[in-house]
Motif scaffolding. Structure first.
Motif, PDB file in Angstrom:
ATOM      1  N   GLY A 148     -15.520  10.667   1.583  1.00  0.00           N
ATOM      2  CA  GLY A 148     -16.460   9.904   0.771  1.00  0.00           C
ATOM      3  C   GLY A 148     -15.714   9.171  -0.324  1.00  0.00           C
ATOM      4  O   GLY A 148     -14.512   8.942  -0.249  1.00  0.00           O
ATOM      5  N   ALA A 149     -16.421   8.788  -1.352  1.00  0.00           N
ATOM      6  CA  ALA A 149     -15.809   8.024  -2.449  1.00  0.00           C
ATOM      7  C   ALA A 149     -14.926   8.942  -3.278  1.00  0.00           C
ATOM      8  O   ALA A 149     -15.401   9.836  -3.952  1.00  0.00           O
ATOM      9  CB  ALA A 149     -16.892   7.400  -3.317  1.00  0.00           C
ATOM     10  N   GLN A 150     -13.643   8.741  -3.179  1.00  0.00           N
ATOM     11  CA  GLN A 150     -12.667   9.445  -4.002  1.00  0.00           C
ATOM     12  C   GLN A 150     -11.675   8.389  -4.476  1.00  0.00           C
ATOM     13  O   GLN A 150     -11.833   7.210  -4.186  1.00  0.00           O
ATOM     14  CB  GLN A 150     -11.972  10.550  -3.214  1.00  0.00           C
ATOM     15  CG  GLN A 150     -12.941  11.554  -2.651  1.00  0.00           C
ATOM     16  CD  GLN A 150     -12.482  12.993  -2.774  1.00  0.00           C
ATOM     17  OE1 GLN A 150     -11.436  13.299  -3.303  1.00  0.00           O
ATOM     18  NE2 GLN A 150     -13.308  13.892  -2.292  1.00  0.00           N
ATOM     19  N   ASP A 151     -10.655   8.807  -5.194  1.00  0.00           N
ATOM     20  CA  ASP A 151      -9.645   7.853  -5.629  1.00  0.00           C
ATOM     21  C   ASP A 151      -9.070   7.120  -4.427  1.00  0.00           C
ATOM     22  O   ASP A 151      -8.917   7.681  -3.353  1.00  0.00           O
ATOM     23  CB  ASP A 151      -8.501   8.569  -6.370  1.00  0.00           C
ATOM     24  CG  ASP A 151      -8.943   9.134  -7.701  1.00  0.00           C
ATOM     25  OD1 ASP A 151      -9.957   8.649  -8.248  1.00  0.00           O
ATOM     26  OD2 ASP A 151      -8.284  10.071  -8.184  1.00  0.00           O
ATOM     27  N   GLN A 152      -8.754   5.845  -4.634  1.00  0.00           N
ATOM     28  CA  GLN A 152      -8.139   5.048  -3.581  1.00  0.00           C
ATOM     29  C   GLN A 152      -6.670   5.408  -3.453  1.00  0.00           C
ATOM     30  O   GLN A 152      -6.038   5.851  -4.406  1.00  0.00           O
ATOM     31  CB  GLN A 152      -8.274   3.557  -3.911  1.00  0.00           C
ATOM     32  CG  GLN A 152      -9.696   3.062  -3.882  1.00  0.00           C
ATOM     33  CD  GLN A 152     -10.290   3.136  -2.487  1.00  0.00           C
ATOM     34  OE1 GLN A 152      -9.663   2.733  -1.514  1.00  0.00           O
ATOM     35  NE2 GLN A 152     -11.492   3.672  -2.382  1.00  0.00           N
ATOM     36  N   LEU A 153      -6.142   5.204  -2.276  1.00  0.00           N
ATOM     37  CA  LEU A 153      -4.716   5.442  -2.054  1.00  0.00           C
ATOM     38  C   LEU A 153      -3.917   4.324  -2.721  1.00  0.00           C
ATOM     39  O   LEU A 153      -4.283   3.160  -2.628  1.00  0.00           O
ATOM     40  CB  LEU A 153      -4.415   5.462  -0.558  1.00  0.00           C
ATOM     41  CG  LEU A 153      -5.036   6.614   0.223  1.00  0.00           C
ATOM     42  CD1 LEU A 153      -4.907   6.370   1.720  1.00  0.00           C
ATOM     43  CD2 LEU A 153      -4.367   7.918  -0.130  1.00  0.00           C
ATOM     44  N   GLU A 154      -2.857   4.697  -3.420  1.00  0.00           N
ATOM     45  CA  GLU A 154      -1.949   3.716  -4.004  1.00  0.00           C
ATOM     46  C   GLU A 154      -0.710   3.677  -3.137  1.00  0.00           C
ATOM     47  O   GLU A 154       0.032   4.655  -3.065  1.00  0.00           O
ATOM     48  CB  GLU A 154      -1.579   4.114  -5.436  1.00  0.00           C
ATOM     49  CG  GLU A 154      -2.676   3.846  -6.428  1.00  0.00           C
ATOM     50  CD  GLU A 154      -2.195   4.061  -7.855  1.00  0.00           C
ATOM     51  OE1 GLU A 154      -1.031   3.735  -8.162  1.00  0.00           O
ATOM     52  OE2 GLU A 154      -2.999   4.571  -8.638  1.00  0.00           O
ATOM     53  N   TRP A 155      -0.477   2.559  -2.487  1.00  0.00           N
ATOM     54  CA  TRP A 155       0.619   2.421  -1.547  1.00  0.00           C
ATOM     55  C   TRP A 155       1.874   1.938  -2.250  1.00  0.00           C
ATOM     56  O   TRP A 155       1.826   1.021  -3.058  1.00  0.00           O
ATOM     57  CB  TRP A 155       0.236   1.437  -0.445  1.00  0.00           C
ATOM     58  CG  TRP A 155      -0.921   1.928   0.366  1.00  0.00           C
ATOM     59  CD1 TRP A 155      -2.232   1.585   0.216  1.00  0.00           C
ATOM     60  CD2 TRP A 155      -0.874   2.871   1.428  1.00  0.00           C
ATOM     61  NE1 TRP A 155      -3.002   2.266   1.128  1.00  0.00           N
ATOM     62  CE2 TRP A 155      -2.197   3.057   1.890  1.00  0.00           C
ATOM     63  CE3 TRP A 155       0.150   3.584   2.048  1.00  0.00           C
ATOM     64  CZ2 TRP A 155      -2.515   3.920   2.929  1.00  0.00           C
ATOM     65  CZ3 TRP A 155      -0.173   4.432   3.094  1.00  0.00           C
ATOM     66  CH2 TRP A 155      -1.489   4.597   3.519  1.00  0.00           C
ATOM     67  N   THR A 156       2.991   2.584  -1.931  1.00  0.00           N
ATOM     68  CA  THR A 156       4.298   2.148  -2.432  1.00  0.00           C
ATOM     69  C   THR A 156       5.254   2.086  -1.238  1.00  0.00           C
ATOM     70  O   THR A 156       5.031   2.743  -0.215  1.00  0.00           O
ATOM     71  CB  THR A 156       4.868   3.108  -3.501  1.00  0.00           C
ATOM     72  OG1 THR A 156       4.987   4.420  -2.939  1.00  0.00           O
ATOM     73  CG2 THR A 156       3.979   3.164  -4.737  1.00  0.00           C
ATOM     74  N   ALA A 157       6.301   1.308  -1.390  1.00  0.00           N
ATOM     75  CA  ALA A 157       7.281   1.183  -0.313  1.00  0.00           C
ATOM     76  C   ALA A 157       7.919   2.537  -0.017  1.00  0.00           C
ATOM     77  O   ALA A 157       8.145   3.334  -0.930  1.00  0.00           O
ATOM     78  CB  ALA A 157       8.346   0.164  -0.690  1.00  0.00           C
ATOM     79  N   GLN A 158       8.207   2.792   1.244  1.00  0.00           N
ATOM     80  CA  GLN A 158       8.862   4.030   1.669  1.00  0.00           C
ATOM     81  C   GLN A 158      10.331   3.700   1.947  1.00  0.00           C
ATOM     82  O   GLN A 158      10.654   3.107   2.962  1.00  0.00           O
ATOM     83  CB  GLN A 158       8.182   4.581   2.923  1.00  0.00           C
ATOM     84  CG  GLN A 158       8.882   5.734   3.620  1.00  0.00           C
ATOM     85  CD  GLN A 158       9.240   6.893   2.737  1.00  0.00           C
ATOM     86  OE1 GLN A 158      10.272   6.876   2.093  1.00  0.00           O
ATOM     87  NE2 GLN A 158       8.382   7.892   2.707  1.00  0.00           N
ATOM     88  N   PRO A 159      11.229   4.061   1.016  1.00  0.00           N
ATOM     89  CA  PRO A 159      12.640   3.704   1.173  1.00  0.00           C
ATOM     90  C   PRO A 159      13.313   4.295   2.410  1.00  0.00           C
ATOM     91  O   PRO A 159      14.295   3.746   2.886  1.00  0.00           O
ATOM     92  CB  PRO A 159      13.299   4.249  -0.093  1.00  0.00           C
ATOM     93  CG  PRO A 159      12.213   4.581  -1.029  1.00  0.00           C
ATOM     94  CD  PRO A 159      10.964   4.765  -0.234  1.00  0.00           C
ATOM     95  N   ALA A 160      12.792   5.364   2.962  1.00  0.00           N
ATOM     96  CA  ALA A 160      13.416   5.996   4.127  1.00  0.00           C
ATOM     97  C   ALA A 160      13.095   5.266   5.430  1.00  0.00           C
ATOM     98  O   ALA A 160      13.666   5.592   6.466  1.00  0.00           O
ATOM     99  CB  ALA A 160      12.990   7.451   4.235  1.00  0.00           C
ATOM    100  N   SER A 161      12.182   4.295   5.375  1.00  0.00           N
ATOM    101  CA  SER A 161      11.801   3.558   6.578  1.00  0.00           C
ATOM    102  C   SER A 161      11.425   2.134   6.189  1.00  0.00           C
ATOM    103  O   SER A 161      10.348   1.906   5.620  1.00  0.00           O
ATOM    104  CB  SER A 161      10.634   4.251   7.278  1.00  0.00           C
ATOM    105  OG  SER A 161      10.262   3.561   8.427  1.00  0.00           O
ATOM    106  N   GLN A 162      12.296   1.208   6.497  1.00  0.00           N
ATOM    107  CA  GLN A 162      12.079  -0.186   6.098  1.00  0.00           C
ATOM    108  C   GLN A 162      10.757  -0.706   6.641  1.00  0.00           C
ATOM    109  O   GLN A 162      10.427  -0.516   7.815  1.00  0.00           O
ATOM    110  CB  GLN A 162      13.220  -1.056   6.604  1.00  0.00           C
ATOM    111  CG  GLN A 162      13.154  -2.470   6.092  1.00  0.00           C
ATOM    112  CD  GLN A 162      14.384  -3.268   6.493  1.00  0.00           C
ATOM    113  OE1 GLN A 162      15.240  -2.808   7.223  1.00  0.00           O
ATOM    114  NE2 GLN A 162      14.459  -4.479   5.995  1.00  0.00           N
ATOM    115  N   GLY A 163       9.970  -1.317   5.763  1.00  0.00           N
ATOM    116  CA  GLY A 163       8.689  -1.890   6.142  1.00  0.00           C
ATOM    117  C   GLY A 163       7.536  -0.902   6.145  1.00  0.00           C
ATOM    118  O   GLY A 163       6.406  -1.284   6.426  1.00  0.00           O
ATOM    119  N   ALA A 164       7.807   0.351   5.826  1.00  0.00           N
ATOM    120  CA  ALA A 164       6.750   1.371   5.813  1.00  0.00           C
ATOM    121  C   ALA A 164       6.301   1.639   4.378  1.00  0.00           C
ATOM    122  O   ALA A 164       7.013   1.337   3.411  1.00  0.00           O
ATOM    123  CB  ALA A 164       7.249   2.665   6.453  1.00  0.00           C
TER     124      ALA A 164
END
Length: 167
Positions: free
Chosen positions: A32-48
């Protein structure tokens, strides 16, 4: 009779950018309505990208989250659900290569291996210590931990251990 509410964490260790909105939808549909995910770059996998969210929901929400995210290619995640009155905790780990792993956990997050699983390891081992070790390693999810560890450690400022194909 009221539902028992529990807490947990969803760790998205790596996901391609195109999958991020679908993950948000899946998590939102379960929690349900909870905090939104905050996406950051994943340095261990380029483009992830990586994200995490602390959640609260009815007992069993962790299993519903794991089911909602299960099977998506290129997605690595872990979900925890804390122990609560009348229920042990749980941890789900998923990698594209290994699929999903589930373990029951105690109140401090330790994996609990049941008596039946230990007996199975003995039986499969048939007196061979290496085979018993292998079965117990599976019961503890060690292969999932090994595969996820570089992604866990790749947070901003943490050292990154790069994996190289051998053989």
């Amino acid at each position: 009779m009221s539902e028992t509410m529990v807490r947990g964490i969803v760790y998205i260790h790596s996901a391609p950018a195109a999958l991020c909105p679908h993950i948000e939808w899946a998590v939102g549909s379960v929690l349900g309505a909870q905090d939104q995910l905050e996406w950051t770059a994943q340095p261990a996998s380029q483009g992830a990208y990586r994200a995490e969210i602390v959640w609260t929901g009815p007992q069993g929400s962790g299993a519903r989250l794991a089911s909602a995210l299960r099977g998506w290619a290129h997605l690595r995640y872990e979900i925890t659900e804390e122990a609560s009155a009348g229920a042990d905790g749980s941890r789900w780990s998923h990698t594209p290569e290994l699929g999903i792993f589930h373990a029951t956990t105690d109140v401090t997050g330790n994996i609990m291996v049941s008596e039946d699983r230990i007996r199975y390891a003995y039986e499969q081992g048939s007196g061979n210590p290496s085979a018993v070790f292998h079965e117990l390693s599976l019961a503890l999810g060690e292969a999932w931990d090994e595969e996820l560890e570089p992604f866990r450690q790749a947070a901003e400022g943490a050292p990154v251990r790069w994996l190289h194909q051998v053989g």
